[in-house]
Design an enzyme around this catalytic site. Structure first.
Site, mmCIF file in Angstrom:
data_model
loop_
_atom_site.group_PDB
_atom_site.id
_atom_site.type_symbol
_atom_site.label_atom_id
_atom_site.label_comp_id
_atom_site.label_asym_id
_atom_site.label_seq_id
_atom_site.Cartn_x
_atom_site.Cartn_y
_atom_site.Cartn_z
ATOM 1 N N TYR A 1 10.021 -49.875 52.665
ATOM 2 C CA TYR A 1 9.992 -50.896 53.594
ATOM 3 C C TYR A 1 8.594 -51.142 53.990
ATOM 4 O O TYR A 1 7.671 -50.312 53.665
ATOM 5 C CB TYR A 1 10.929 -50.120 54.731
ATOM 6 N N ARG B 1 0.912 -53.243 49.881
ATOM 7 C CA ARG B 1 1.258 -51.817 49.868
ATOM 8 C C ARG B 1 2.737 -51.990 49.411
ATOM 9 O O ARG B 1 3.104 -50.793 48.856
ATOM 10 C CB ARG B 1 1.170 -51.196 51.317
ATOM 11 N N ARG C 1 27.784 -43.675 42.424
ATOM 12 C CA ARG C 1 26.938 -42.564 42.829
ATOM 13 C C ARG C 1 26.479 -41.579 41.742
ATOM 14 O O ARG C 1 27.532 -40.955 40.839
ATOM 15 C CB ARG C 1 27.695 -41.908 43.916
ATOM 16 N N LYS D 1 5.965 -45.627 50.987
ATOM 17 C CA LYS D 1 6.671 -46.036 52.302
ATOM 18 C C LYS D 1 8.100 -46.191 51.877
ATOM 19 O O LYS D 1 8.887 -46.914 52.303
ATOM 20 C CB LYS D 1 6.107 -47.386 53.075
ATOM 21 N N GLU E 1 -0.495 -36.858 60.441
ATOM 22 C CA GLU E 1 -0.533 -37.973 61.058
ATOM 23 C C GLU E 1 0.671 -37.956 62.075
ATOM 24 O O GLU E 1 1.527 -36.962 62.393
ATOM 25 C CB GLU E 1 -0.091 -39.163 60.031
#
Ligand code: PDD
Length: 284
Positions: free
Chosen positions: A33, A52, A100, A148, A180
């Site tokens: 994301y 990114r 799945r 991310k 962070e």
């Protein structure tokens, strides 16, 4: 009023937007994301976020469902139709729909979803004048935090722990060093220098971080990219965080102890001001 969102090529009212229960993003957190902020109805540092995104997709061997130009058009169209003056655009790309199975095959197209969040007062946030309180917590995330991904359970739990403790956020600590914040990069100001953890797989390579460090260097501030401990942070003159949603946000308390004088310091205030000015001027 219902928002218009974007799902796989269509602009739809949010009530009509659908993603399959077999989407790997839902079943395996197999997706990435980006969050891009909007000021004055324009996108802040869009090229940084697009770059990114490409990197995150590449690291996970995923194809991008759109070009950067298409991505920019979708962002702009959502900002326009939803009348966003200040807020964010959230973008998510997952590996798509498949029966799945832990192993993925070549089946399916990636899923792409974008939506806006209106946040009037995003830039003129009173927290920037008060400062944030953080707690420390062990960093129990996976090892590729530079990608991310949407697997945000641990940062969400850390944020809830902070709320329960009466704080705004948590700084995560690994091997004695701060990595962070739950959704931001962490900094201290000590000995006249801005100190923030170096880039690596342990932290997200913040787009705001890159811009703020550039601003700091332009302002002749000294920057040291290295790990720092909580002890060092508690003894620092200032502390702050950066992210697309908070820009530069002072931290005035860590685990109940004041940082510096317990109020936002001049370095964070100056960086916030110059960062916002430059970013507004370059917004698209
Ligand atoms: N979070 N570190 C983590 C773990 C983050 O989730 C984020 C961003 C950052 C700052 O990156 P940037 O400056 O590119 O926003 C650092 C976004 C805002 C979020 O999850 O909402």
């Amino acid at each position: 009023m219902s928002r218009t969102v974007y799902v796989n090529g269509e602009y739809l009212p949010e009530e009509e937007a659908r993603v399959s229960v077999f989407d790997r993003g839902f079943l395996f957190a197999d997706g990435v994301y980006e969050v891009t902020s909007v000021l004055d109805g324009r996108l802040i540092d869009f090229p940084g976020h697009a770059e990114r995104l490409s990197r995150s997709l590449r690291e996970l061997e995923m194809e991008s469902p759109v070009t950067d130009e298409q991505l920019l058009d979708i962002h702009r169209e959502l900002v326009r139709v939803n009348g966003i003056e200040e807020g964010m655009v959230y973008l998510q790309v997952t590996r798509g729909v498949a029966d799945r199975d832990f192993a993925w095959g070549a089946e399916g197209e990636p899923t792409i979803v974008l939506f806006t969040q209106s946040k009037p007062g995003l830039a003129d946030n009173p927290k920037a004048r008060e400062g944030m309180k953080v707690i420390s917590i062990a960093d129990r995330r996976w090892g590729r935090r530079d990608i991310k991904t949407v697997q945000l359970l641990y940062p969400s739990m850390a944020k809830m722990a902070a709320r329960k403790a009466g704080a705004d956020d948590a700084w995560m600590v690994e091997d004695g060093f701060v990595t962070e914040g739950t959704s931001n990069n962490a900094y201290i100001v000590t000995g006249g220098r801005i100190v923030t953890r170096h880039l690596g797989e342990e932290i997200l390579h913040g787009i705001t971080r890159a811009a703020v460090l550039r601003v700091a260097r332009d302002l002749q501030m000294e920057v040291e990219e290295r790990p720092f401990t909580l002890e060092e942070a508690r003894a620092a003159d200032e502390a702050f965080v950066t992210s697309a949603s908070t820009f530069v946000m002072p931290v005035v308390e860590i685990d109940g102890a004041s940082v510096g004088e317990g109020r936002p310091g001049p370095v964070a205030a100056r960086l916030r001001e110059v960062y916002l000015d430059e970013m507004r001027a370059a917004a698209i």
